[in-house]
Design an enzyme around this catalytic site. Structure first.
Site, PDB file in Angstrom:
ATOM      1  N   ASP A 145      -4.129  -0.510   2.573  1.00  0.00           N
ATOM      2  CA  ASP A 145      -3.230   0.021   1.546  1.00  0.00           C
ATOM      3  C   ASP A 145      -4.117   0.726   0.517  1.00  0.00           C
ATOM      4  OD1 ASP A 145      -0.874   0.403  -0.069  1.00  0.00           O
ATOM      5  OD2 ASP A 145      -1.479  -1.287  -1.310  1.00  0.00           O
ATOM      6  N   SER A 146      -3.495   1.461  -0.391  1.00  0.00           N
ATOM      7  CA  SER A 146      -4.272   2.066  -1.472  1.00  0.00           C
ATOM      8  C   SER A 146      -4.897   0.971  -2.349  1.00  0.00           C
ATOM      9  CB  SER A 146      -3.371   2.941  -2.343  1.00  0.00           C
ATOM     10  OG  SER A 146      -2.360   2.145  -2.932  1.00  0.00           O
ATOM     11  N   CYS A 152       1.368   0.638   3.469  1.00  0.00           N
ATOM     12  CA  CYS A 152       1.509   1.567   2.345  1.00  0.00           C
ATOM     13  C   CYS A 152       2.553   2.601   2.738  1.00  0.00           C
ATOM     14  CB  CYS A 152       0.156   2.231   2.104  1.00  0.00           C
ATOM     15  SG  CYS A 152       0.176   3.519   0.847  1.00  0.00           S
ATOM     16  N   ASN A 153       3.645   2.662   2.003  1.00  0.00           N
ATOM     17  CA  ASN A 153       4.697   3.648   2.301  1.00  0.00           C
ATOM     18  C   ASN A 153       4.163   5.070   2.184  1.00  0.00           C
ATOM     19  OD1 ASN A 153       7.653   2.168   2.118  1.00  0.00           O
ATOM     20  ND2 ASN A 153       6.105   1.117   0.928  1.00  0.00           N
ATOM     21  N   THR A 154       3.317   5.289   1.163  1.00  0.00           N
ATOM     22  CA  THR A 154       2.832   6.638   0.875  1.00  0.00           C
ATOM     23  C   THR A 154       1.967   7.158   2.026  1.00  0.00           C
ATOM     24  OG1 THR A 154       2.799   5.952  -1.438  1.00  0.00           O
ATOM     25  CG2 THR A 154       1.699   8.014  -0.907  1.00  0.00           C
ATOM     26  N   GLU A 211      -1.730  -3.248  -9.580  1.00  0.00           N
ATOM     27  CA  GLU A 211      -3.144  -3.185  -9.193  1.00  0.00           C
ATOM     28  C   GLU A 211      -3.998  -3.982 -10.183  1.00  0.00           C
ATOM     29  OE1 GLU A 211      -3.610  -1.673  -6.286  1.00  0.00           O
ATOM     30  OE2 GLU A 211      -5.739  -2.001  -6.366  1.00  0.00           O
ATOM     31  N   CYS A 244       7.728   0.798  -2.062  1.00  0.00           N
ATOM     32  CA  CYS A 244       6.268   0.819  -2.274  1.00  0.00           C
ATOM     33  C   CYS A 244       5.831  -0.631  -2.210  1.00  0.00           C
ATOM     34  CB  CYS A 244       5.946   1.424  -3.637  1.00  0.00           C
ATOM     35  SG  CYS A 244       4.232   1.190  -4.168  1.00  0.00           S
ATOM     36  N   HIS A 263       3.452  -2.225  -3.460  1.00  0.00           N
ATOM     37  CA  HIS A 263       3.077  -2.837  -4.747  1.00  0.00           C
ATOM     38  C   HIS A 263       4.295  -3.446  -5.449  1.00  0.00           C
ATOM     39  CE1 HIS A 263      -0.708  -0.601  -4.294  1.00  0.00           C
ATOM     40  NE2 HIS A 263      -1.186  -1.248  -5.348  1.00  0.00           N
TER      41      HIS A 263
END
Ligand code: DGL
Length: 282
Positions: A22-23, A85-87, A163, A195, A197
């Site tokens: 993920d990011s 991660c959706n993005t 984050e 998302c 997160h």
């Protein structure tokens, strides 16, 4: 007894891992379900926290980072990769399925489950700007939600708060109130957490929207999908003599501050873990 212990240790080391990335820390919401559903699997979790957030970045950047991490996971022998991660899923999953010879499991906003529960046909989607702007998301909504009143809400800044482990900070709650106000004003009865997160903000969202609104979080469904894919391809570690399988190990890597990752992990999941820095060349 000692023989069994020795051989199970060898098999634990030899088991090819599942890669998850993920990011940043958002994918931990998916990871915890995978650990519960597939406890024998070895897992490598990569948080690209040094380059987060992805949600406001160009697709070319997201692809470049995802490729670097994917190739690192492949070099570690990953038998499947979960893009938690959706993005990143929206940007690259189709290309990566063609480019690399292993299964990729992605995560995307749960439009179909939301349609299954909405009563007034009015659904809010909280996601990053990059996810909402992606071709993949446009196709998803055209295919399944053409008869639905879908209200997209991008949420700049929210992933950064998670984050940093700041789930209850004044800034987080202010951002949530601002983003949710526009969804509530349009009478949504269902909100999709698009998302990973945002999964960690369910309690805070619930406090603002009340008990009546459905919250749709796909984290568990992703873990179930991974389990199905591993079984179908006959590469699951949990099959056969499940009782004798050794428990899998999870290794954590971050491209950002290892200390920050550990602190946030403590806030989010109350776990004290060892985190390795992802090599500086990555
Ligand atoms: N967790 C990521 C997602 O599911 C993105 C957060 C970000 O880096 O902007 O989209």
């Amino acid at each position: 007894m000692s023989l069994f212990t020795a051989s199970s240790k060898v098999s634990a080391q030899a088991k090819p891992p599942i890669g998850i990335f993920d990011s940043g820390v958002g994918g931990l919401s998916v990871l915890q379900h995978i650990q519960q559903l597939s406890p024998s699997e070895n897992i490598i979790y990569v948080a690209d926290s040094g380059h987060a957030p992805y949600g406001c970045k160009a697709e070319v950047f997201i692809e470049q980072r995802s490729r670097i991490i994917t190739e690192y996971l492949l070099s570690q022998g990953a038998k499947a990769i979960v893009i938690a991660c959706n993005t990143a899923t929206a940007s690259i999953i189709e290309r990566f399925r063609q480019d690399y010879g292993i299964p990729f499991i992605g995560v995307e906003p749960g439009i179909k489950p939301a349609i299954a529960v909405t009563k007034n046909n009015t659904i809010g989607v909280m996601a990053t700007a990059a996810t909402l702007a992606s071709e993949r998301y446009q196709e998803l909504t055209q295919r399944y939600a053409s008869d639905v009143n879908l209200i997209n809400q991008s949420c700049p800044g929210l992933a950064d708060q998670v984050e940093a482990g700041l789930l209850d900070s004044h800034e987080t709650i202010t951002l949530l109130k601002q983003y949710l106000a526009s969804l509530l004003a349009q009478q949504v009865d269902t909100i999709v957490l698009g998302c990973t997160h945002y999964s960690f903000l369910q309690a805070q969202i619930r406090n603002i929207v009340g008990q009546e609104i459905h919250l749709v979080d796909p984290s568990l469904a992703i873990a179930e999908q991974l389990e199905r894919v591993l079984l179908q391809l006959d590469v699951a570690s949990d099959t056969g003599q499940a009782l004798h399988e050794s428990k899998g190990q999870t290794s954590y890597y971050s491209s950002g501050s290892v200390k920050d990752f550990q602190n946030t992990m403590m806030h989010l999941l109350k776990q004290n873990i060892v985190v390795e820095p992802l090599s500086h060349t990555l």
